[in-house]
Design a protein around this motif. Structure first.
Motif, short mmCIF file in Angstrom:
data_model
loop_
_atom_site.label_atom_id
_atom_site.label_comp_id
_atom_site.label_asym_id
_atom_site.label_seq_id
_atom_site.Cartn_x
_atom_site.Cartn_y
_atom_site.Cartn_z
N ASP A 76 0.81 -1.22 0.00
CA ASP A 76 0.00 0.00 0.00
C ASP A 76 0.84 1.27 0.00
N VAL A 78 3.30 1.87 -2.62
CA VAL A 78 3.74 2.16 -3.99
C VAL A 78 2.57 1.89 -4.92
N ARG A 79 2.69 2.38 -6.15
CA ARG A 79 1.64 2.21 -7.15
C ARG A 79 2.08 1.13 -8.14
N ILE A 81 2.20 -0.63 -11.62
CA ILE A 81 2.06 -0.14 -12.99
C ILE A 81 1.75 -1.29 -13.95
N ILE A 208 6.75 -0.61 -10.72
CA ILE A 208 6.04 0.20 -9.73
C ILE A 208 6.41 1.67 -9.88
N SER A 210 5.95 5.66 -7.44
CA SER A 210 5.57 6.29 -6.18
C SER A 210 4.07 6.49 -6.10
N ASN A 211 3.54 6.42 -4.91
CA ASN A 211 2.13 6.76 -4.71
C ASN A 211 1.84 8.22 -5.01
N ALA A 215 -2.96 9.10 -10.65
CA ALA A 215 -3.52 7.83 -11.10
C ALA A 215 -3.55 7.72 -12.61
N ALA A 218 -0.35 6.46 -14.24
CA ALA A 218 -0.04 5.03 -14.17
C ALA A 218 -0.43 4.35 -15.49
N ALA A 249 -3.49 -5.81 -7.94
CA ALA A 249 -2.60 -6.00 -6.79
C ALA A 249 -2.95 -7.27 -6.01
#
Length: 271
Positions: A76, A78-79, A81, A208, A210-211, A215, A218, A249
């Motif tokens: 929760d 990192v984002r 991709i 991945i 960064s958060n 959005a 991504a 995820a």
């Protein structure tokens, strides 16, 4: 924002490291307009700091991590991709496994026959070198130590050297993507080990960001990765990339399930 990007996971040789940087350069070109519209910049860098710290940087536009830290230290934070889809046996649909290998000088023909031998693994936060290995050994260990000793080497290439050259270990689990690159680019090292099986499959090593990344960016990055493979087929061939898949995820929870299965069998650590 001054963004950074690096792909540290499959730099098996300097030539491959240059190809991974070339892939990032292709992605950079694809997202240049988005960066310019925001007044942002991007630098392709070397990840010289500890990887967990690097992966958690707020200015990380794109990198690749392992599934084990993704569901632990990075959960929760990192984002996600995209996940590479490699043109390698066992990698269909963005999956992968580890290849179980022993030193070529040994006669053990199965993992079960390795009881009492010396194991090597790359690191405690590795899915391919530790978690999948532990999951494979757990049914055989019967709640106790299986190996006579366990050596942490710091990397898959170091584990292979421990088996093939240094003779400081006898058996290891090597990421099948790494092993495919080793067989192509470092055949003498590959020739010093012998395959005795494979582990269970897991989702491949994800790309991945960064958060802090918006959005919508991504999707832009995932599209840029797709285009880099499609438009530069020779680069994709050298990197053994068929493309990228966009996995939820939740798929990576299977890594936690394998960890839990080993613990339930009384085998919480590789031993």
């Amino acid at each position: 924002m001054h963004w950074i990007a690096a792909l540290p996971m499959y730099n098996v040789t300097p030539a491959l490291a240059a190809d991974w940087r070339a892939l990032l350069a292709r992605v950079h070109a694809r997202v240049a307009d988005w960066l310019a519209a925001r007044g942002d910049t991007l630098a392709i860098v070397e990840s010289n700091e500890p990887l967990e710290r690097f992966w958690l940087r707020d200015d990380l536009l794109l990198s690749q991590t392992c599934g084990y830290p993704l569901v632990h230290a990075l959960a929760d934070r990192v984002r996600l991709i995209a996940t590479p889809d490699f043109d390698i046996d066992g990698c269909a649909g963005g999956n992968y496994h580890s290849v179980l290998v022993t030193a070529a000088r040994l006669t053990a023909a199965s993992l079960e026959a390795c009881r009492g031998l010396r194991a090597a693994y790359n690191g405690d936060d590795s899915n391919s070198g530790m978690n999948l290995f532990r999951h494979a050994v757990a049914p055989l260990a019967e709640g106790g130590p299986f190996f006579s000793s366990v050596l942490k080497t710091g990397g898959h290439l170091a584990s292979l050297r421990a088996l093939a050259i240094d003779r400081t270990a006898d058996v290891a689990a090597i990421d099948c993507v790494t092993f495919a690159f080793v067989r192509e680019h470092l055949p003498e090292l590959a020739g010093g080990v012998r395959e005795i099986g494979v582990t269970a499959s897991a989702p491949g090593l994800p790309f991945i960001a960064s958060n802090a990344l918006p959005a919508d960016a991504a999707t832009l990055l995932a599209d840029a990765l797709d285009a880099a493979v499609r438009v530069h087929p020779e680069l994709a061939r050298r990197l053994k990339l068929k493309g990228f898949v966009r996995r939820p995820a939740g798929d990576y929870q299977s890594i936690l399930a394998m960890e839990g299965a080993a613990i339930a069998r009384g085998y919480p650590v590789l031993a």
